[in-house]
Structures are given as structure tokens and as C-alpha cells.
Design a protein around this motif. Structure first.
Motif, short mmCIF file in Angstrom:
data_model
loop_
_atom_site.label_atom_id
_atom_site.label_comp_id
_atom_site.label_asym_id
_atom_site.label_seq_id
_atom_site.Cartn_x
_atom_site.Cartn_y
_atom_site.Cartn_z
N GLN A 123 124.25 138.64 51.23
CA GLN A 123 125.28 139.12 50.32
C GLN A 123 124.70 139.54 48.97
OE1 GLN A 123 129.16 136.75 50.82
NE2 GLN A 123 127.61 135.33 51.61
N ALA A 124 123.38 139.79 48.94
CA ALA A 124 122.68 140.26 47.74
C ALA A 124 122.72 139.21 46.62
CB ALA A 124 123.26 141.58 47.24
N ILE A 125 122.70 137.94 47.01
CA ILE A 125 122.70 136.83 46.05
C ILE A 125 121.38 136.07 46.22
CG2 ILE A 125 123.81 134.67 45.37
CD1 ILE A 125 126.43 135.87 46.54
N THR A 126 120.64 135.94 45.13
CA THR A 126 119.40 135.18 45.17
C THR A 126 119.62 133.80 44.55
OG1 THR A 126 118.55 135.95 43.02
CG2 THR A 126 118.04 137.29 44.98
N VAL A 127 118.85 132.83 45.04
CA VAL A 127 118.95 131.45 44.55
C VAL A 127 117.53 130.94 44.33
CG1 VAL A 127 119.98 129.18 44.91
CG2 VAL A 127 120.96 131.18 46.07
N ASN A 128 117.22 130.58 43.10
CA ASN A 128 115.89 130.10 42.76
C ASN A 128 115.99 128.88 41.85
OD1 ASN A 128 113.87 132.16 43.88
ND2 ASN A 128 115.34 133.48 42.82
N MET A 129 114.85 128.22 41.66
CA MET A 129 114.79 127.05 40.79
C MET A 129 113.65 127.20 39.80
SD MET A 129 114.37 122.98 41.82
CE MET A 129 116.14 122.66 41.97
N VAL A 130 113.87 126.75 38.58
CA VAL A 130 112.82 126.64 37.57
C VAL A 130 112.66 125.17 37.24
CG1 VAL A 130 112.10 127.24 35.23
CG2 VAL A 130 113.29 128.93 36.63
N SER A 131 111.46 124.65 37.43
CA SER A 131 111.21 123.22 37.24
C SER A 131 110.25 122.98 36.09
CB SER A 131 110.63 122.61 38.52
OG SER A 131 111.60 122.61 39.55
N GLY A 132 110.73 122.33 35.07
CA GLY A 132 109.89 121.98 33.94
C GLY A 132 109.48 120.53 33.99
N GLY A 153 113.16 140.80 44.47
CA GLY A 153 112.69 140.43 45.80
C GLY A 153 112.34 138.97 45.94
N VAL A 154 112.80 138.15 44.98
CA VAL A 154 112.42 136.73 44.96
C VAL A 154 113.64 135.85 45.19
CG1 VAL A 154 111.29 134.90 43.64
CG2 VAL A 154 110.62 137.29 43.27
N THR A 155 113.57 134.99 46.18
CA THR A 155 114.65 134.02 46.39
C THR A 155 114.10 132.80 47.12
OG1 THR A 155 116.98 133.79 47.04
CG2 THR A 155 115.51 134.86 48.61
N GLY A 156 114.77 131.68 46.95
CA GLY A 156 114.37 130.44 47.59
C GLY A 156 113.11 129.82 47.00
N ARG A 179 116.91 126.27 48.52
CA ARG A 179 116.25 126.98 49.61
C ARG A 179 117.21 127.32 50.75
NH1 ARG A 179 110.64 123.55 48.81
NH2 ARG A 179 109.73 125.06 47.36
N THR A 180 118.10 126.39 51.09
CA THR A 180 119.02 126.68 52.19
C THR A 180 120.10 127.67 51.76
OG1 THR A 180 120.35 124.71 51.71
CG2 THR A 180 118.59 124.48 53.33
N PHE A 181 120.58 127.55 50.51
CA PHE A 181 121.57 128.51 50.01
C PHE A 181 120.96 129.90 49.88
CE2 PHE A 181 125.32 126.15 47.88
CZ PHE A 181 125.39 125.25 48.93
N ALA A 182 119.67 129.98 49.54
CA ALA A 182 119.01 131.28 49.44
C ALA A 182 119.09 132.01 50.78
CB ALA A 182 117.56 131.11 49.00
N ASP A 183 118.86 131.28 51.85
CA ASP A 183 118.91 131.88 53.18
C ASP A 183 120.34 132.26 53.56
OD1 ASP A 183 117.41 132.41 55.79
OD2 ASP A 183 119.06 131.12 56.47
N ALA A 237 131.28 141.66 43.15
CA ALA A 237 130.39 142.51 42.38
C ALA A 237 129.25 143.07 43.22
CB ALA A 237 129.81 141.71 41.20
N GLY A 238 129.04 142.50 44.40
CA GLY A 238 127.93 142.93 45.23
C GLY A 238 126.59 142.54 44.66
N PHE A 239 126.59 141.47 43.89
CA PHE A 239 125.37 141.04 43.18
C PHE A 239 125.56 139.61 42.72
CE2 PHE A 239 123.25 140.17 39.17
CZ PHE A 239 121.97 140.67 39.36
N GLY A 240 124.54 138.80 42.86
CA GLY A 240 124.62 137.44 42.35
C GLY A 240 123.24 136.87 42.09
N ARG A 241 123.14 136.08 41.02
CA ARG A 241 121.90 135.39 40.68
C ARG A 241 122.24 133.94 40.34
NH1 ARG A 241 120.34 139.04 42.91
NH2 ARG A 241 118.90 140.73 42.29
N ILE A 242 121.59 133.03 41.06
CA ILE A 242 121.77 131.60 40.83
C ILE A 242 120.41 131.01 40.50
CG2 ILE A 242 122.47 129.39 41.84
CD1 ILE A 242 124.28 131.12 43.76
N VAL A 243 120.33 130.33 39.37
CA VAL A 243 119.09 129.68 38.96
C VAL A 243 119.39 128.21 38.70
CG1 VAL A 243 117.12 129.69 37.40
CG2 VAL A 243 118.34 131.83 37.87
N ASN A 244 118.74 127.34 39.44
CA ASN A 244 118.93 125.90 39.28
C ASN A 244 117.76 125.33 38.47
OD1 ASN A 244 121.26 125.90 40.94
ND2 ASN A 244 119.97 125.89 42.76
#
Length: 254
Positions: free
Chosen positions: A181-190, A239-242, A172-176, A137-144
């Protein structure tokens, strides 16, 4: 860049508690959602039935790569395209009751590895299974989904916190690794949420103490935590990843 209305979102453990709140939040923004469940079949199917054509329920234990591969293939077949967005929310059996958790002099390595299997191996399976579709897809979003216990370890959730800390490292390492490949990886911590199945065993006095310690004088709800999850998948976070965003009413700073 895909708007939310064109994203196919997989929410693991998406039928109950925080997972259901995240599922509903994405659906409210027009996304199509794959509701992964392990044991909550009725809840998952009821949630999907309430959003015909926009949500589907598929059973898969994220700890089993073959089951995850099957889910990814079925989702692509039913929605006519690959999963573009993943929320790693599924949690292995855990009760947020400090009085019932093993302390440092008692905890076994088996307890720790059980949480690693759910909170690290599971997301690893899901990310690797969905990665080819994101590349296509040329696009990816991963939220942990993480925890504020990294910064505020006030309860003996040793196994849970260690596993989530490892997941933060992978975030953080997967974000890098995946960024080109236009895939961002972020975390939301509650923090402790009011209220989910996992936090139902928490004494009321604990909730009251947490509320008193926050600037908002309130305990965060699943719906409030779901909002920034959607943000990380949206064009506004392009523009946000890691990153690891703490959402706990201001209890933990930084």
C-alpha cells in the motif's frame, strides 16, 4: 511519492526532548507537524505557536485508542488532509538511571507490561488510527524509535528493552504487510542521548564512558538522532523499509 513539504507528520511525545528535536527537524524541511503531548501542554503549545500554520499541538495519550482517534480526526480537520507520516516516539514514564532500575531478580511483570503498553500498544493504536488516511493518500511513512540496547544490553533496562524489541518485530512484520500500500515502516535506534528529561538522571560518569567508547568520542544528541528520522520520511528513503538504523556515534556495530 510526497515530498516533505507536502507531508502531515504526527510526532507522538513531540513537545520535549527527542520528540521536540524531531518536530523541529520536520518543520525545518517544510512539513506540517502535529505535536502530540500527554502532560507537556505548555511546551507543546509554545512549540506550535512558534510555527503558526505549520504546527499544531493536540493532547492524546497514545495508550488510549479513543484519544488517538480524536487526535487524528482533529488534525485532519485543522490541516485539511490526513496524517501521512507517523513518528512513534512517546515513552511511558521512564528514567534512564541504571542504579534505579529493577534487576533480573526483582523486576515484576507489571513493570514490563507498563512499558509494553507505552512502546507497543501506543504505536499500534497510532498506526491503526492513521492507516486509513495513508491509504487514502496513497502514501505512508512510519518511523518507530528504538534503542541500541538490543545489541548492547549493558544496563538493566529489562522492561524498556523488551518492549522496544517487540516494537522492532512489529516494524519488520508491518513493513511486509503494509508495503503493497506504498507505506514504509522503519526504526531509528539511538543510545543514551545528551540530554533529555529521561536521561537527566544519568550520572555524568556514564556519559563520559559512552563518549570514550564511540569513534566520534561524543554522546549522540537529540538533534543528531532526529536527522535520520526525517530521512526515512523523505523521498531519498523511498526504497527502504523494515530497517533498523542505529544512531549512536558508532558505539554499536551492526
Amino acid at each position: 511519492m510526497l515530498p516533505l513539504t507536502e507531508q502531515i507528520v504526527l510526532v507522538t511525545g513531540g513537545a520535549r526532548g527527542l520528540g521536540a528535536a524531531i518536530t523541529r527537524a520536520f518543520l525545518a524541511q517544510g512539513a506540517r507537524v502535529v505535536i502530540d503531548y500527554h502532560t507537556s501542554q505548555d511546551a507543546a503549545e509554545d512549540l506550535a505557536a512558534a510555527h503558526p500554520g505549520k504546527a499544531i499541538a493536540i493532547r492524546a495519550d497514545v495508550r488510549d485508542r479513543a484519544q488517538v482517534d480524536g487526535l487524528v480526526a482533529e488534525a485532519a480537520d485543522r490541516f485539511g488532509g490526513p496524517i501521512t507520516t507517523v513518528v512513534n516516539n512517546a515513552l511511558a514514564d521512564f528514567s534512564f538511571n541504571g542504579d534505579a532500575r529493577s534487576h533480573a531478580d526483582q523486576i515484576s511483570y507489571e513493570e514490563i507490561t507498563a512499558q509494553f503498553t507505552g512502546s507497543v500498544h501506543g504505536p499500534l493504536n497510532v498506526i491503526q488510527a492513521t492507516l486509513p488516511g495513508m491509504v487514502e493518500a496513497g502514501f505512508g511513512r512510519i518511523v518507530n524509535i528504538g534503542t541500541n540496547l538490543f545489541q548492547h544490553p549493558v544496563v538493566p533496562y529489562h522492561d524498556y528493552t523488551a518492549a522496544k524489541a517487540a516494537l522492532l518485530s512489529l516494524t519488520r512484520t508491518f513493513a511486509d504487510d503494509l508495503g503493497p500500500q506504498a507505506i514504509t515502516v522503519n526504526m531509528v535506534s539511538g543510545g543514551l542521548l545528551l540530554t533529555t528529561d529521561a536521561s537527566a538522571a544519568t550520572p555524568e560518569a556514564v556519559f563520559e564512558g559512552i563518549a570514550a567508547g564511540t569513534p566520534l568520542r561524543a554522546v549522540t544528541t537529540p538533534d543528531q538522532l532526529a536527522d535520520p528520522v526525517v530521512f526515512f520520511a523523505s523521498p531519498w528513503a523511498r526504497g527502504v523499509t523494515g530497517q533498523n538504523l542505529i544512531v549512536d556515534g558508532g558505539l554499536v556495530k551492526g
